[in-house]
Design a protein around this motif. Structure first.
Motif, PDB file in Angstrom:
ATOM      1  N   PHE A 182       0.449  -6.400  -1.630  1.00 52.91           N
ATOM      2  CA  PHE A 182      -0.056  -5.255  -0.877  1.00 52.91           C
ATOM      3  C   PHE A 182       1.025  -4.660   0.009  1.00 52.91           C
ATOM      4  CE2 PHE A 182      -0.936  -9.072   1.520  1.00 52.91           C
ATOM      5  CZ  PHE A 182      -0.539  -8.754   2.816  1.00 52.91           C
ATOM      6  N   ASN A 183       0.863  -3.375   0.289  1.00 51.77           N
ATOM      7  CA  ASN A 183       1.769  -2.639   1.159  1.00 51.77           C
ATOM      8  C   ASN A 183       0.941  -1.565   1.859  1.00 51.77           C
ATOM      9  OD1 ASN A 183       3.708  -1.066   2.391  1.00 51.77           O
ATOM     10  ND2 ASN A 183       5.014  -0.921   0.594  1.00 51.77           N
ATOM     11  N   PHE A 184       0.793  -1.706   3.179  1.00 51.34           N
ATOM     12  CA  PHE A 184       0.045  -0.731   3.969  1.00 51.34           C
ATOM     13  C   PHE A 184       0.976  -0.122   5.007  1.00 51.34           C
ATOM     14  CE2 PHE A 184      -3.354  -3.868   2.919  1.00 51.34           C
ATOM     15  CZ  PHE A 184      -4.069  -3.044   2.063  1.00 51.34           C
ATOM     16  N   GLN A 185       1.052   1.199   5.016  1.00 52.85           N
ATOM     17  CA  GLN A 185       1.806   1.920   6.037  1.00 52.85           C
ATOM     18  C   GLN A 185       0.797   2.537   6.993  1.00 52.85           C
ATOM     19  OE1 GLN A 185       5.267   2.113   6.552  1.00 52.85           O
ATOM     20  NE2 GLN A 185       4.477   2.898   8.470  1.00 52.85           N
ATOM     21  N   TYR A 186       0.663   1.935   8.178  1.00 52.63           N
ATOM     22  CA  TYR A 186      -0.315   2.381   9.157  1.00 52.63           C
ATOM     23  C   TYR A 186       0.305   3.425  10.088  1.00 52.63           C
ATOM     24  CZ  TYR A 186      -3.053  -1.725   7.869  1.00 52.63           C
ATOM     25  OH  TYR A 186      -3.773  -2.654   7.188  1.00 52.63           O
ATOM     26  N   LEU A 187      -0.476   4.446  10.351  1.00 53.71           N
ATOM     27  CA  LEU A 187      -0.110   5.461  11.334  1.00 53.71           C
ATOM     28  C   LEU A 187      -1.146   5.414  12.446  1.00 53.71           C
ATOM     29  CD1 LEU A 187       0.719   8.377   8.887  1.00 53.71           C
ATOM     30  CD2 LEU A 187       2.328   6.852  10.051  1.00 53.71           C
ATOM     31  N   ALA A 243      -4.356   3.166   7.547  1.00 54.97           N
ATOM     32  CA  ALA A 243      -3.590   3.383   6.317  1.00 54.97           C
ATOM     33  C   ALA A 243      -4.568   3.992   5.319  1.00 54.97           C
ATOM     34  CB  ALA A 243      -3.007   2.081   5.792  1.00 54.97           C
ATOM     35  N   ARG A 244      -4.382   5.260   5.031  1.00 55.16           N
ATOM     36  CA  ARG A 244      -5.318   5.961   4.131  1.00 55.16           C
ATOM     37  C   ARG A 244      -4.939   5.810   2.661  1.00 55.16           C
ATOM     38  NH1 ARG A 244      -5.446   9.429   8.733  1.00 55.16           N
ATOM     39  NH2 ARG A 244      -7.574   9.671   9.470  1.00 55.16           N
ATOM     40  N   LEU A 284      -7.960   1.977   1.631  1.00 55.85           N
ATOM     41  CA  LEU A 284      -8.161   2.337   3.037  1.00 55.85           C
ATOM     42  C   LEU A 284      -8.129   1.070   3.881  1.00 55.85           C
ATOM     43  CD1 LEU A 284      -8.981   4.424   5.250  1.00 55.85           C
ATOM     44  CD2 LEU A 284     -11.346   3.848   4.707  1.00 55.85           C
ATOM     45  N   SER A 285      -7.404   1.129   5.001  1.00 53.29           N
ATOM     46  CA  SER A 285      -7.359  -0.018   5.901  1.00 53.29           C
ATOM     47  C   SER A 285      -7.261   0.452   7.338  1.00 53.29           C
ATOM     48  CB  SER A 285      -6.167  -0.910   5.567  1.00 53.29           C
ATOM     49  OG  SER A 285      -6.146  -2.029   6.435  1.00 53.29           O
ATOM     50  N   ILE A 286      -7.912  -0.282   8.214  1.00 55.92           N
ATOM     51  CA  ILE A 286      -7.860  -0.022   9.650  1.00 55.92           C
ATOM     52  C   ILE A 286      -7.310  -1.271  10.325  1.00 55.92           C
ATOM     53  CG2 ILE A 286      -9.219   0.398  11.726  1.00 55.92           C
ATOM     54  CD1 ILE A 286     -11.086   2.083  10.023  1.00 55.92           C
ATOM     55  N   LEU A 287      -6.386  -1.052  11.249  1.00 49.40           N
ATOM     56  CA  LEU A 287      -5.764  -2.131  12.001  1.00 49.40           C
ATOM     57  C   LEU A 287      -6.032  -1.886  13.484  1.00 49.40           C
ATOM     58  CD1 LEU A 287      -3.834  -4.597  11.964  1.00 49.40           C
ATOM     59  CD2 LEU A 287      -1.932  -2.974  12.063  1.00 49.40           C
ATOM     60  N   ASP A 288      -6.705  -2.822  14.115  1.00 50.18           N
ATOM     61  CA  ASP A 288      -7.055  -2.733  15.538  1.00 50.18           C
ATOM     62  C   ASP A 288      -6.281  -3.839  16.264  1.00 50.18           C
ATOM     63  OD1 ASP A 288      -8.158  -2.823  18.068  1.00 50.18           O
ATOM     64  OD2 ASP A 288     -10.229  -2.976  17.388  1.00 50.18           O
ATOM     65  N   ILE A 292       5.168  -8.044   9.004  1.00 49.87           N
ATOM     66  CA  ILE A 292       4.761  -6.888   9.799  1.00 49.87           C
ATOM     67  C   ILE A 292       6.020  -6.255  10.379  1.00 49.87           C
ATOM     68  CG2 ILE A 292       3.360  -6.096  11.739  1.00 49.87           C
ATOM     69  CD1 ILE A 292       1.860  -8.857  11.406  1.00 49.87           C
ATOM     70  N   THR A 293       6.183  -4.963  10.119  1.00 43.79           N
ATOM     71  CA  THR A 293       7.339  -4.239  10.614  1.00 43.79           C
ATOM     72  C   THR A 293       6.854  -3.061  11.451  1.00 43.79           C
ATOM     73  OG1 THR A 293       8.502  -4.813   8.577  1.00 43.79           O
ATOM     74  CG2 THR A 293       9.492  -3.110   9.958  1.00 43.79           C
ATOM     75  N   LYS A 294       7.320  -2.986  12.676  1.00 46.32           N
ATOM     76  CA  LYS A 294       6.965  -1.884  13.569  1.00 46.32           C
ATOM     77  C   LYS A 294       8.062  -0.828  13.499  1.00 46.32           C
ATOM     78  CE  LYS A 294       6.235  -0.850  18.414  1.00 46.32           C
ATOM     79  NZ  LYS A 294       6.386  -1.358  19.769  1.00 46.32           N
ATOM     80  N   SER A 295       7.648   0.446  13.420  1.00 47.34           N
ATOM     81  CA  SER A 295       8.607   1.552  13.434  1.00 47.34           C
ATOM     82  C   SER A 295       8.153   2.567  14.480  1.00 47.34           C
ATOM     83  CB  SER A 295       8.681   2.210  12.051  1.00 47.34           C
ATOM     84  OG  SER A 295       7.484   2.894  11.771  1.00 47.34           O
ATOM     85  N   GLU A 296       8.926   3.627  14.635  1.00 48.10           N
ATOM     86  CA  GLU A 296       8.554   4.669  15.591  1.00 48.10           C
ATOM     87  C   GLU A 296       7.236   5.338  15.204  1.00 48.10           C
ATOM     88  OE1 GLU A 296      11.692   7.476  16.219  1.00 48.10           O
ATOM     89  OE2 GLU A 296      13.175   5.910  16.566  1.00 48.10           O
ATOM     90  N   LYS A 297       6.986   5.442  13.912  1.00 44.01           N
ATOM     91  CA  LYS A 297       5.787   6.140  13.435  1.00 44.01           C
ATOM     92  C   LYS A 297       4.554   5.252  13.349  1.00 44.01           C
ATOM     93  CE  LYS A 297       8.170   9.613  10.732  1.00 44.01           C
ATOM     94  NZ  LYS A 297       8.291  10.243   9.418  1.00 44.01           N
ATOM     95  N   GLY A 298       4.750   3.977  13.101  1.00 45.00           N
ATOM     96  CA  GLY A 298       3.585   3.126  12.911  1.00 45.00           C
ATOM     97  C   GLY A 298       3.958   1.692  12.608  1.00 45.00           C
ATOM     98  N   ILE A 299       3.128   1.071  11.780  1.00 46.38           N
ATOM     99  CA  ILE A 299       3.290  -0.337  11.449  1.00 46.38           C
ATOM    100  C   ILE A 299       3.124  -0.503   9.942  1.00 46.38           C
ATOM    101  CG2 ILE A 299       2.262  -2.634  11.711  1.00 46.38           C
ATOM    102  CD1 ILE A 299       1.441  -1.789  14.523  1.00 46.38           C
ATOM    103  N   GLN A 300       3.968  -1.347   9.343  1.00 47.97           N
ATOM    104  CA  GLN A 300       3.874  -1.636   7.917  1.00 47.97           C
ATOM    105  C   GLN A 300       3.514  -3.106   7.741  1.00 47.97           C
ATOM    106  OE1 GLN A 300       7.525  -1.413   5.662  1.00 47.97           O
ATOM    107  NE2 GLN A 300       6.402  -1.063   3.761  1.00 47.97           N
TER     108      GLN A 300
END
Length: 183
Positions: A173-178, A26-27, A50-54, A133-141
């Motif tokens: 907080f709100n992170f939209q991860y791609l 999430a940039r 900035l956040s990284i999710l592994d 945590i919400t999963k979508s076609e594009k990523g994770i929120q």
């Protein structure tokens, strides 16, 4: 903070391929805080987090510049950075944590606990954060909120202003991860 940078370095090395299915970034995450006070409420927003999710290792790392918080009044921004957070000395806040029991295969919203260490104003504190945590076609929120006690981070408030600033601050907080891609 060295652990965060080590994690980011390891992840960036690991991401040297085109795309890694369970690595997300999430940039432009968003963090806001709200402080209720009898004289005037204080609210600020930072859209440059900035956040990284592994997901393979169930780890999360977050880093944000404190000066990137935007306030309604310039004087609030100045006092926040110069008098309270001391952004010249402590320019960043970080969080390193573990996401527990998240099932990437499940397509519904999940509420999970993230346990980790938050560092603000040079002080680190263990914290547990309830996260949606919400999963979508594009990523994770990831979204959520938690309370921080100002005294826990050695932030000095002059006695004359003590009634103008809340002792506990609500952080959202709100992170939209791609998916992380190197191209």
């Amino acid at each position: 903070m060295n652990k965060l940078f080590s994690l980011l370095l390891v992840l960036s090395t690991f991401f040297a391929r085109d795309s890694v299915p369970n690595q997300f970034i999430a940039r432009q995450g968003q963090v806001t805080f709200f402080s209720y006070a009898s004289v005037e409420n204080i609210e600020a927003k930072n859209n440059q987090v900035l956040s990284i999710l592994d997901l393979d290792n169930e780890k999360i790392a977050v880093s944000m510049l404190m000066r990137a918080f935007v306030f309604k009044k310039d004087l609030m921004h100045e006092h926040f950075n110069e008098s309270y957070i001391e952004s010249d000395i402590y320019p960043k806040a970080t969080f390193e944590g573990s996401l527990e029991n998240f099932n990437i295969e499940e397509n519904t919203k999940q509420t999970q606990l993230i346990n980790g260490t938050i560092t603000i104003h040079g002080i680190s504190k263990e914290i547990g954060i309830k996260t949606t945590i919400t999963k979508s076609e594009k990523g994770i929120q990831l979204t959520g909120e938690f309370n921080l006690t100002v005294n826990d981070f050695n932030i000095k408030i002059p006695p004359i202003l003590a009634n103008n600033i809340a002792k506990v601050v609500l952080v959202k907080f709100n992170f939209q991860y791609l998916p992380y891609e190197t191209n």
